[in-house]
Design a protein around this motif. Structure first.
Motif, short mmCIF file in Angstrom:
data_model
loop_
_atom_site.label_atom_id
_atom_site.label_comp_id
_atom_site.label_asym_id
_atom_site.label_seq_id
_atom_site.Cartn_x
_atom_site.Cartn_y
_atom_site.Cartn_z
N LYS A 52 -10.43 53.47 56.11
CA LYS A 52 -9.21 52.64 55.29
C LYS A 52 -8.51 51.66 56.07
CE LYS A 52 -5.03 54.12 52.71
NZ LYS A 52 -4.39 55.18 51.99
N ALA A 53 -8.34 52.04 57.25
CA ALA A 53 -7.76 51.10 58.08
C ALA A 53 -8.45 49.84 58.35
CB ALA A 53 -7.37 51.79 59.55
N LYS A 54 -9.65 49.88 58.44
CA LYS A 54 -10.58 48.74 58.71
C LYS A 54 -10.65 47.86 57.29
CE LYS A 54 -15.26 47.26 60.05
NZ LYS A 54 -16.51 47.77 60.41
N GLU A 55 -10.65 48.58 56.42
CA GLU A 55 -10.60 47.74 55.03
C GLU A 55 -9.24 47.08 54.60
OE1 GLU A 55 -11.35 50.54 52.00
OE2 GLU A 55 -13.55 50.97 52.76
N PHE A 56 -8.31 47.75 55.25
CA PHE A 56 -6.88 47.21 55.08
C PHE A 56 -6.81 46.09 55.84
CE2 PHE A 56 -2.62 46.72 56.39
CZ PHE A 56 -1.64 46.79 55.24
N ALA A 57 -7.22 46.03 57.25
CA ALA A 57 -7.30 45.03 58.19
C ALA A 57 -8.02 43.97 57.76
CB ALA A 57 -7.70 45.55 59.36
N GLU A 58 -9.15 44.15 57.11
CA GLU A 58 -10.08 42.94 56.57
C GLU A 58 -9.34 42.21 55.52
OE1 GLU A 58 -13.42 45.19 55.68
OE2 GLU A 58 -14.46 45.06 57.54
N LYS A 59 -8.75 42.92 54.75
CA LYS A 59 -8.18 42.33 53.39
C LYS A 59 -6.91 41.60 53.67
CE LYS A 59 -6.96 43.91 48.52
NZ LYS A 59 -6.89 45.07 47.67
N TYR A 60 -6.27 42.20 54.50
CA TYR A 60 -4.76 41.56 54.74
C TYR A 60 -4.52 40.74 56.08
CZ TYR A 60 -3.77 44.19 50.48
OH TYR A 60 -3.78 44.95 49.45
N GLN A 61 -5.49 40.58 56.85
CA GLN A 61 -5.58 39.86 57.96
C GLN A 61 -4.98 38.65 58.10
OE1 GLN A 61 -9.50 38.03 59.49
NE2 GLN A 61 -10.27 39.16 57.49
N ASN A 62 -4.79 37.90 57.06
CA ASN A 62 -4.21 36.49 56.95
C ASN A 62 -2.99 36.63 55.73
OD1 ASN A 62 -5.60 35.32 58.97
ND2 ASN A 62 -7.46 35.41 57.71
N ALA A 63 -2.78 37.63 55.33
CA ALA A 63 -1.60 37.71 54.31
C ALA A 63 -0.35 36.76 54.57
CB ALA A 63 -1.07 39.36 54.11
N ASP A 64 -0.04 36.14 53.80
CA ASP A 64 1.14 35.22 53.69
C ASP A 64 2.38 35.92 54.10
OD1 ASP A 64 -0.30 32.75 53.97
OD2 ASP A 64 -0.33 32.71 51.61
N TYR A 65 2.58 37.03 53.46
CA TYR A 65 3.58 37.96 53.34
C TYR A 65 3.37 39.30 52.86
CZ TYR A 65 8.26 39.42 51.75
OH TYR A 65 9.51 40.12 51.38
N GLN A 66 3.95 40.42 53.52
CA GLN A 66 3.81 41.69 53.07
C GLN A 66 5.01 42.60 53.19
OE1 GLN A 66 0.95 43.73 55.77
NE2 GLN A 66 0.49 41.87 56.68
N ILE A 67 5.28 43.57 52.42
CA ILE A 67 6.36 44.31 52.49
C ILE A 67 5.97 45.80 52.68
CG2 ILE A 67 8.25 45.46 51.00
CD1 ILE A 67 7.82 42.94 49.11
N TRP A 68 6.65 46.23 53.93
CA TRP A 68 6.35 47.53 54.07
C TRP A 68 7.43 48.50 53.97
CZ3 TRP A 68 2.33 49.80 57.50
CH2 TRP A 68 1.19 48.97 57.56
N VAL A 69 7.18 49.72 53.35
CA VAL A 69 8.43 50.62 52.82
C VAL A 69 8.20 51.91 53.31
CG1 VAL A 69 9.65 51.33 50.79
CG2 VAL A 69 8.43 49.41 50.63
N GLY A 70 9.49 52.56 53.94
CA GLY A 70 9.25 53.88 54.29
C GLY A 70 10.53 54.71 54.17
N SER A 71 10.85 55.73 54.35
CA SER A 71 12.26 56.58 54.32
C SER A 71 12.24 57.69 55.17
CB SER A 71 12.45 56.80 52.86
OG SER A 71 11.28 58.07 52.57
N GLY A 72 13.38 58.22 55.55
CA GLY A 72 13.48 59.53 56.24
C GLY A 72 13.29 59.32 57.83
N ASP A 73 12.33 60.23 58.30
CA ASP A 73 11.76 60.12 59.73
C ASP A 73 10.88 59.15 59.67
OD1 ASP A 73 10.19 61.74 58.51
OD2 ASP A 73 10.85 63.54 59.48
N LEU A 74 10.44 58.44 58.68
CA LEU A 74 9.30 57.58 58.93
C LEU A 74 9.95 55.99 58.51
CD1 LEU A 74 6.22 58.87 56.98
CD2 LEU A 74 6.39 58.66 59.50
#
Length: 332
Positions: free
Chosen positions: A185-207
């Protein structure tokens, strides 16, 4: 698997775990002397590493705790700081300018400090009351689990500490399993978004600290990818207006008390973007960690998962994780 040495990781984990007794003695000593409050302070990603432990104390301990960047602490100070305060500092290099300056200031004020470093003979260790050298071994959070867990145990707030600390001995092996589970899954993600112009990362609590540090210290600093990090509750107070069909949204989903906040983000994102990814703690196998402790170890476990993304991004983009344009390269 790419750059994966399971045996080495377990060996390093054993070395990190071997520090348990020494760290517990520090916890017992400062607790016996008295603790009025605890300040967690560092710079950059090191500050983010300590966020889960401040969160842990805020939600489970009667001992007041605060999380401040070292530069802010130096510039503004705190009226809450007193002779019975404990200041906990983290610097992997042991020479981060603002963190060392703060340790020197606390030394002058006679305030007890506990520093976590990754090297011998560092300025930070020299100017600290207590210093723990973890030599950079992972999971890097182990020192904090032992330190904060023991303090809370003595304060009658974590009666399961001994069981928890015993189970941590198997955490590196479990983290290896998680890394293997998530690698494709990590490899697929890296391949897909390796040149993304902008991305949003979301988390909460102790993450939240993991979300913030990964977006800033890995994607921005190490890969030069434009990224916005936002907490799950704050996502709906501004950032969600930037979500469109082609905007990547990544959620680090907790299995702790804030999971409902994460689920709300997931429900929204699946409706309004075709580029939604989540890394869900509940999907990871932790055979040696009791269910009641899983939320506490989330930062370490999620690091193991995201480390696979980092390594694949480095490889696919031919952009070393150590490459910098400005950080420790130019004067600033």
């Amino acid at each position: 698997m790419l750059k994966f040495d399971a045996e080495k990781f377990v060996t390093e984990g054993e070395k990190a775990y071997s520090l348990r007794a020494d760290i517990e003695q520090i916890a017992l000593k400062v607790q016996k002397e008295g603790i009025s409050n605890i300040f967690f302070t560092a710079s950059g990603g090191s500050n983010a590493v300590m966020q889960p432990f401040n969160y842990w104390m805020e939600s489970k301990s009667s001992i007041p705790s605060y999380l401040l960047t070292a530069a802010d602490f130096l510039a503004v100070g705190s009226k809450k700081l007193n002779k019975n305060s404990i200041v906990i500092l983290l610097s992997k290099s042991g020479d981060t300018k603002e963190t060392v300056a703060l340790a020197k200031k606390m030394e002058q004020l006679g305030i007890r400090t506990i520093s976590i470093v990754n090297k011998d003979n560092t300025p930070l260790a020299h100017h600290s009351t207590y210093a723990v050298n973890t030599f950079g071994y992972h999971p890097q959070e182990l020192a904090f689990y032992f330190l904060i867990g023991k303090i809370m145990q003595v304060n009658n707030e974590f009666n399961d500490y001994e069981q928890f600390a015993d189970e941590l001995k198997s955490l590196p092996g479990d983290m290896n399993i998680v890394a293997q589970e998530v690698d494709s899954k990590a490899k697929e993600f890296a391949e897909k978004y390796q040149n993304a112009d902008y991305q949003i990362w979301v988390g909460s609590g102790d993450l939240w600290g993991t979300t913030y540090s990964y977006s800033m210290c890995v994607l921005e600093e190490s890969q030069w990818l434009r990224t916005k990090s936002v907490s799950s509750p704050e996502f709906f107070h501004g950032t969600f207006e930037l979500v469109e069909k082609d905007v990547p949204v990544v959620l680090l989903e907790s299995e702790g008390a804030t999971r409902p906040l994460d689920e709300r983000v997931a429900n929204f994102a699946t409706k309004y973007t075709d580029q939604f990814t989540k890394f869900d703690m509940k999907e990871f196998t932790l055979s040696h960690i009791s269910t009641k402790f899983r939320p506490i170890v989330e930062p370490s476990v999620m690091w193991a998962a995201l480390r696979r993304v980092s390594l694949h991004l480095e490889d696919i983009r031919d952009h070393p994780l150590t490459k910098r344009r400005y950080y420790r390269v130019v004067d600033y």
